[in-house]
Motif scaffolding. Structure first.
Motif, PDB file in Angstrom:
ATOM      1  N   VAL A 268     -12.618  -2.369  32.976  1.00  0.00           N
ATOM      2  CA  VAL A 268     -11.753  -2.271  31.795  1.00  0.00           C
ATOM      3  C   VAL A 268     -12.450  -1.469  30.702  1.00  0.00           C
ATOM      4  CG1 VAL A 268     -10.516  -4.414  32.276  1.00  0.00           C
ATOM      5  CG2 VAL A 268     -12.623  -4.499  30.935  1.00  0.00           C
ATOM      6  N   MET A 269     -13.333  -0.564  31.090  1.00  0.00           N
ATOM      7  CA  MET A 269     -14.072   0.215  30.102  1.00  0.00           C
ATOM      8  C   MET A 269     -13.169   1.184  29.344  1.00  0.00           C
ATOM      9  SD  MET A 269     -17.104  -0.990  30.288  1.00  0.00           S
ATOM     10  CE  MET A 269     -16.321  -2.560  30.685  1.00  0.00           C
ATOM     11  N   VAL A 270     -12.117   1.658  29.994  1.00  0.00           N
ATOM     12  CA  VAL A 270     -11.186   2.598  29.364  1.00  0.00           C
ATOM     13  C   VAL A 270      -9.880   1.877  29.099  1.00  0.00           C
ATOM     14  CG1 VAL A 270      -9.976   4.794  29.584  1.00  0.00           C
ATOM     15  CG2 VAL A 270     -12.244   4.515  30.593  1.00  0.00           C
ATOM     16  N   ASP A 271      -9.407   1.966  27.869  1.00  0.00           N
ATOM     17  CA  ASP A 271      -8.128   1.364  27.491  1.00  0.00           C
ATOM     18  C   ASP A 271      -7.090   2.474  27.332  1.00  0.00           C
ATOM     19  OD1 ASP A 271      -6.769  -1.218  26.588  1.00  0.00           O
ATOM     20  OD2 ASP A 271      -6.311   0.135  24.927  1.00  0.00           O
ATOM     21  N   THR A 272      -5.841   2.095  27.448  1.00  0.00           N
ATOM     22  CA  THR A 272      -4.776   3.098  27.287  1.00  0.00           C
ATOM     23  C   THR A 272      -4.843   3.759  25.919  1.00  0.00           C
ATOM     24  OG1 THR A 272      -3.389   1.678  28.688  1.00  0.00           O
ATOM     25  CG2 THR A 272      -2.298   3.468  27.546  1.00  0.00           C
ATOM     26  N   SER A 273      -5.306   3.024  24.914  1.00  0.00           N
ATOM     27  CA  SER A 273      -5.414   3.586  23.566  1.00  0.00           C
ATOM     28  C   SER A 273      -6.467   4.697  23.490  1.00  0.00           C
ATOM     29  CB  SER A 273      -5.753   2.480  22.561  1.00  0.00           C
ATOM     30  OG  SER A 273      -6.979   1.868  22.887  1.00  0.00           O
ATOM     31  N   ASP A 274      -7.341   4.774  24.481  1.00  0.00           N
ATOM     32  CA  ASP A 274      -8.356   5.843  24.511  1.00  0.00           C
ATOM     33  C   ASP A 274      -7.776   7.162  25.014  1.00  0.00           C
ATOM     34  OD1 ASP A 274     -10.333   4.031  23.695  1.00  0.00           O
ATOM     35  OD2 ASP A 274     -10.710   3.408  25.764  1.00  0.00           O
ATOM     36  N   LEU A 275      -6.550   7.135  25.543  1.00  0.00           N
ATOM     37  CA  LEU A 275      -5.939   8.326  26.123  1.00  0.00           C
ATOM     38  C   LEU A 275      -4.992   8.984  25.127  1.00  0.00           C
ATOM     39  CD1 LEU A 275      -5.117   6.866  29.654  1.00  0.00           C
ATOM     40  CD2 LEU A 275      -7.194   8.042  28.907  1.00  0.00           C
ATOM     41  N   SER A 276      -4.803  10.275  25.278  1.00  0.00           N
ATOM     42  CA  SER A 276      -3.916  11.034  24.404  1.00  0.00           C
ATOM     43  C   SER A 276      -3.401  12.246  25.161  1.00  0.00           C
ATOM     44  CB  SER A 276      -4.654  11.469  23.136  1.00  0.00           C
ATOM     45  OG  SER A 276      -5.680  12.385  23.472  1.00  0.00           O
ATOM     46  N   PHE A 277      -2.754  13.169  24.435  1.00  0.00           N
ATOM     47  CA  PHE A 277      -2.283  14.394  25.077  1.00  0.00           C
ATOM     48  C   PHE A 277      -3.440  15.257  25.576  1.00  0.00           C
ATOM     49  CE2 PHE A 277       1.936  14.178  22.699  1.00  0.00           C
ATOM     50  CZ  PHE A 277       2.621  13.818  23.839  1.00  0.00           C
ATOM     51  N   ASP A 278      -4.612  15.072  24.986  1.00  0.00           N
ATOM     52  CA  ASP A 278      -5.760  15.844  25.448  1.00  0.00           C
ATOM     53  C   ASP A 278      -6.130  15.490  26.881  1.00  0.00           C
ATOM     54  OD1 ASP A 278      -5.974  17.109  23.030  1.00  0.00           O
ATOM     55  OD2 ASP A 278      -7.404  15.670  22.201  1.00  0.00           O
ATOM     56  N   THR A 279      -5.625  14.370  27.377  1.00  0.00           N
ATOM     57  CA  THR A 279      -5.907  13.962  28.753  1.00  0.00           C
ATOM     58  C   THR A 279      -5.224  14.887  29.753  1.00  0.00           C
ATOM     59  OG1 THR A 279      -6.000  11.685  27.955  1.00  0.00           O
ATOM     60  CG2 THR A 279      -5.838  11.987  30.332  1.00  0.00           C
ATOM     61  N   PHE A 280      -4.147  15.562  29.340  1.00  0.00           N
ATOM     62  CA  PHE A 280      -3.380  16.416  30.249  1.00  0.00           C
ATOM     63  C   PHE A 280      -3.829  17.860  30.113  1.00  0.00           C
ATOM     64  CE2 PHE A 280      -0.749  12.765  29.192  1.00  0.00           C
ATOM     65  CZ  PHE A 280      -0.382  12.311  30.447  1.00  0.00           C
ATOM     66  N   ALA A 281      -4.242  18.436  31.241  1.00  0.00           N
ATOM     67  CA  ALA A 281      -4.698  19.822  31.225  1.00  0.00           C
ATOM     68  C   ALA A 281      -3.541  20.784  31.030  1.00  0.00           C
ATOM     69  CB  ALA A 281      -5.438  20.141  32.526  1.00  0.00           C
TER      70      ALA A 281
END
Length: 538
Positions: A268-281
């Motif tokens: 559970v080191m990564v939470d959904t809140s850590d993701l953003s549009f920058d995640t998509f190439a």
């Protein structure tokens, strides 16, 4: 002494009544080698320089944050054979047979069905890393440090051998060069290299072999914790049995100085809140998928259109990436599903760093002589492979002796470490991790304490002093449970002296020999309870 006195009077002479004490060396100070966002201490570079830290906040201060992992979305074409697309990762967990699968090409491609990461209507999609790289091609150190501190980690050393780049460029030579940098450091007692898992298996095994040489030949006072390549797969995976591949490739040198753990972990080191549009190439693919998913929802169409075109306004207002991300997360189940798949991929981590934290926790609470097993892991949802009792037999005991420690999920108990063996599983001397590490602690503590007597006269006075010093230290270890025996005499013995451990020739050559026998406590790995019926007595 009388000749030194010139004036009549009373002179005080103080003599030491006790020998020097032995200071117990630290036992749980891992050194982590890998790639970081930066390596800087207020303008002073820390690249290729072992640097001590004690918290995740310190790591981020000196070495920066998480790598910018990016993913692309690839549609599955039903008209193409299975060989044109990789199998999708299964839902991770103890109930799954193999956890996440990499976007790798299986050995028998035609026999492997293409399972999508998610579906929109009848269309299936895979989520792959940027530039179609494998899921395992990533920088592991940052997330591994999070896992280390979550499981009891404390003081450790970081060796940054490079920084993140747009093109993943993890070099085996850079990682092994990090080992050489540790040769002059006395404090580290363990070595963990998480980024080894991003290499090809042949290169990774080479790094692990160099680590064994570093621990068992160059230093002789360090212990390595290994991960297993593709350890998220089970033994039936099309890519092959990862445990068998590890055993067949590692060799037989200095196995007593290392332990390996299997399988990998869903964390559970990564939470959904850590993701953003920058995640998509590429946002265009995301836009097309969301358009298909919400083709009949007029309220969401405007927001979806802005994903790829930031200049298109919704209601006269151009939304920022952050605002648009929050809105889509709130109104689009498809968008949430995509982020959940990415989160699961990022949370797939090798277990060595967690075990380094467990070693630290057990050492601090119980002592280095307690086996680091039957301990629950924190920040872990499940192992990626559910290992049964029968399946573990092949991991724990093997004719080749390379024991692999299992991480298992038990009902009502959580995820537990269920193994305490070194890779030298056939050795009665060095089979157990706590025995190897306890001996390292005793040897190093006495070695450093005895340095004070180098060049002292090789006579009975020196022998008695060293013997008393060793006896006092080993008695304290015995009292705390580190040595087995009902009395100190049963737990250890110290021998030194002419005719006992040395000859007259040894003394002429300046050699002082001390022989110490210790009975190190071993874990009760197998507990047998015998039941037998007896005759009725009344």
């Amino acid at each position: 002494m009388a000749g030194a006195y010139k004036t009549p009077g009373v002179y005080i002479v103080e003599k030491n009544a006790f020998p020097n004490s032995v200071v117990e060396v630290a036992t749980a100070v891992p050194a982590f080698i890998g790639y970081t966002e930066k390596a800087d201490n207020k303008g002073s570079p820390l690249h290729n320089k072992p640097w001590p830290i004690s918290s995740m906040a310190e790591f981020e201060s000196y070495f920066g944050g998480a790598p910018k992992d990016q993913f692309t979305i690839v549609p599955i074409d039903d008209k193409k054979p299975a060989s044109d697309a990789a199998p999708a990762p299964a839902e991770g967990g103890a109930e799954g047979s193999g956890g996440e699968q990499p976007a790798d090409q299986p050995a028998d491609k035609s026999a492997v069905p293409v399972l999508p990461d998610f579906k929109v209507g009848d269309k299936g999609y895979l989520i792959k890393r940027k530039d179609n790289k494998l899921d395992t091609e990533r920088y592991y150190l940052y997330r591994s440090m999070q896992l280390f501190f979550a499981n009891g980690g404390a003081r450790c050393y970081i060796v940054s051998v490079g920084t993140y780049s747009d093109i993943l460029d993890i070099q085996p030579k850079a990682l092994t060069a990090g080992l050489k940098l540790l040769l002059k450091e006395q404090e580290p007692t363990m070595v963990v290299i998480p980024d080894t898992m991003a290499l090809k298996q042949a290169d990774g095994i080479g790094v692990q072999q160099e680590t064994l040489t570093h621990c068992g030949v160059d230093m002789k006072n360090r212990f390595a914790i290994f991960d297993i390549h593709n350890g998220f797969n089970d033994s039936t995976a099309p890519e092959g049995d990862p445990v068998a591949a590890f055993r067949n490739s590692l060799g037989t040198t200095q196995l007593k100085f290392a332990a390996a753990y299997y399988p990998w972990l869903n964390t559970v080191m990564v939470d959904t809140s850590d993701l953003s549009f920058d995640t998509f190439a590429a946002r265009t693919d995301l836009t097309n998928i969301l358009k298909d998913a919400h083709s009949n929802d007029e309220d969401i169409k405007g927001f979806v259109a802005q994903v790829a075109d930031a200049n298109r306004a919704v209601g006269g207002k151009i939304l920022s990436d952050e605002e648009l991300h929050k809105i889509l997360f709130a109104v689009s189940p498809t968008y949430v599903s995509i982020l959940s798949v990415i989160k699961r991929k990022l949370n797939l981590l090798p277990p060595a760093s967690a075990m380094a934290g467990v070693y630290t926790l057990v050492d601090n609470l119980r002592g280095v002589w307690k086996a680091p097993a039957n301990v629950s892991l924190s920040g872990v949802v499940s192992p990626t492979v559910n290992i049964s009792h029968a399946e573990q037999e092949g991991l724990n005991v093997t004719t080749a002796g390379k024991s692999i420690n299992a991480i298992r999920s038990f009902i009502g108990e959580g995820v537990l470490v269920w193994g305490a063996r070194t890779l030298d599983g056939n050795s009665l001397d060095w089979r157990y991790i706590n025995v190897r590490r306890t001996m390292i602690m005793i040897e190093e503590s006495l070695r450093l304490a005895t340095k004070a007597y180098v060049f002292e006269p090789n006579v009975s006075g020196t022998w008695v002093t060293i013997k008393g010093m060793a006896n006092n230290f080993l008695t304290s270890v015995w009292k705390r449970g580190g040595l087995a025996g009902a009395s100190p005499e049963d737990a250890f013995s110290v021998s030194v002296g002419l005719g006992e451990t040395m000859t007259a020739e040894d003394i002429l050559e300046g050699i002082l020999r001390v022989t110490i026998l210790v009975a190190v406590s071993r874990p009760a790995e197998f507990i047998e309870i015998t039941f037998q019926q007896q005759m009725q007595k009344s």
